[in-house]
Design a protein around this motif. Sequence first.
Motif, mmCIF file in Angstrom:
data_model
loop_
_atom_site.group_PDB
_atom_site.id
_atom_site.type_symbol
_atom_site.label_atom_id
_atom_site.label_comp_id
_atom_site.label_asym_id
_atom_site.label_seq_id
_atom_site.Cartn_x
_atom_site.Cartn_y
_atom_site.Cartn_z
ATOM 1 N N ILE A 96 5.696 7.719 -23.101
ATOM 2 C CA ILE A 96 6.381 6.979 -22.036
ATOM 3 C C ILE A 96 5.772 7.322 -20.684
ATOM 4 N N ALA A 97 5.546 8.616 -20.446
ATOM 5 C CA ALA A 97 4.971 9.051 -19.170
ATOM 6 C C ALA A 97 3.569 8.497 -18.970
ATOM 7 N N ARG A 128 15.019 17.762 -32.717
ATOM 8 C CA ARG A 128 14.105 18.560 -31.899
ATOM 9 C C ARG A 128 13.641 17.738 -30.706
ATOM 10 N N MET A 129 13.076 18.406 -29.737
ATOM 11 C CA MET A 129 12.633 17.719 -28.536
ATOM 12 C C MET A 129 11.476 16.772 -28.876
ATOM 13 N N PRO A 130 11.609 15.469 -28.589
ATOM 14 C CA PRO A 130 10.546 14.508 -28.914
ATOM 15 C C PRO A 130 9.458 14.484 -27.845
ATOM 16 N N TYR A 131 8.644 15.533 -27.823
ATOM 17 C CA TYR A 131 7.630 15.679 -26.778
ATOM 18 C C TYR A 131 6.647 14.508 -26.753
ATOM 19 N N VAL A 132 6.219 14.049 -27.920
ATOM 20 C CA VAL A 132 5.225 12.980 -27.973
ATOM 21 C C VAL A 132 5.819 11.678 -27.455
ATOM 22 N N ILE A 186 2.381 15.659 -34.239
ATOM 23 C CA ILE A 186 1.031 15.132 -34.467
ATOM 24 C C ILE A 186 1.078 13.922 -35.403
ATOM 25 N N GLY A 187 1.859 14.043 -36.464
ATOM 26 C CA GLY A 187 1.984 12.931 -37.400
ATOM 27 C C GLY A 187 2.510 11.680 -36.740
ATOM 28 N N PHE A 188 3.474 11.845 -35.851
ATOM 29 C CA PHE A 188 4.046 10.697 -35.158
ATOM 30 C C PHE A 188 3.028 10.064 -34.218
ATOM 31 N N LEU A 189 2.248 10.885 -33.519
ATOM 32 C CA LEU A 189 1.228 10.352 -32.611
ATOM 33 C C LEU A 189 0.200 9.530 -33.378
ATOM 34 N N LEU A 190 -0.274 10.045 -34.504
ATOM 35 C CA LEU A 190 -1.232 9.305 -35.323
ATOM 36 C C LEU A 190 -0.609 8.016 -35.858
ATOM 37 N N PHE A 191 0.637 8.103 -36.260
ATOM 38 C CA PHE A 191 1.357 6.924 -36.749
ATOM 39 C C PHE A 191 1.467 5.865 -35.662
ATOM 40 N N LEU A 206 10.817 2.199 -27.134
ATOM 41 C CA LEU A 206 10.190 3.457 -27.544
ATOM 42 C C LEU A 206 11.160 4.615 -27.391
ATOM 43 N N TRP A 207 11.913 4.624 -26.309
ATOM 44 C CA TRP A 207 12.892 5.689 -26.062
ATOM 45 C C TRP A 207 14.015 5.671 -27.096
ATOM 46 N N ILE A 208 14.460 4.480 -27.495
ATOM 47 C CA ILE A 208 15.567 4.370 -28.438
ATOM 48 C C ILE A 208 15.156 4.800 -29.843
ATOM 49 N N PHE A 209 14.007 4.302 -30.309
ATOM 50 C CA PHE A 209 13.644 4.482 -31.714
ATOM 51 C C PHE A 209 12.607 5.576 -31.965
#
Length: 247
Positions: A21-22, A12-16, A98-103, A84-87
């Motif tokens: 990065i932005a 899926r699109m990795p928006y976070v 949301i889970g990824f952002l908190l992580f 960050l872009w690779i992994f």
Amino acid sequence: MLPIRDHNPSGRMPYVTYALIAINLIIFAAHNVPLGESRALNVFFAQWGMIPAFITDGERLFTLVTSQFLHGGYMHIAGNMLFLWIFGDNMEDEMGHIGFLLFYLTSGVFAALAQWIVEPASVVVTIGASGAIAGIMGGYLLLFPKAKVDILLILIVFFRILPISAWIMLGLWFLLQVGNGVASDPDLGGVAYWAHAGGFVIGLVLTIPIFIKLGGFAFWQKTHGAPPHPEARYKLVKSRVPSVRRN
């Protein structure tokens, strides 16, 4: 040994990941570019970067988060955003946005605390997203140990791109952080190796519930230790530069 890409597109699109990065690039451009190497930039870092001595005194705890979005130079931010872009995309795919952002933020906080534990009285400013990204790398190692990562191998004048398993690249990277952390003097500044090592460990630990939810070792058997998506394949593009044969 520099990773340049992986073979593992996300489902899926990795928006976070893209947003992080932005945000990092925008903050860097807003402050580092206009201030350059001036004293004002050092003052800015001292205000928003993590200084262990203040954390020891229970002050400026907000810098455990704000320090994650500051970078000291072009190579600093370029390297961090590349990792960050690779992994990041595959970890976001499994954890959700949301889970990824908190992580990510939690890994960054504990990475900064790892540096604080080593030198609680230090007045050296710690900045950078590398602690949070190290957490991503630790989680990636647990979930996708056999994922293919292309590395640029540089040995003096020898350059070559090699695909290797993630566990080799990430394992060597972690050992390098620990080794350099033991050999370095935190009071002299430089690279926050213990933040890297601490972020890596906490990221791996925080990923254990996801690993168990996915099936644990059965997940490895099902996916062969790689993200559960078709592997991307890259082909070398033939050079258009004409060649001349020697007589």
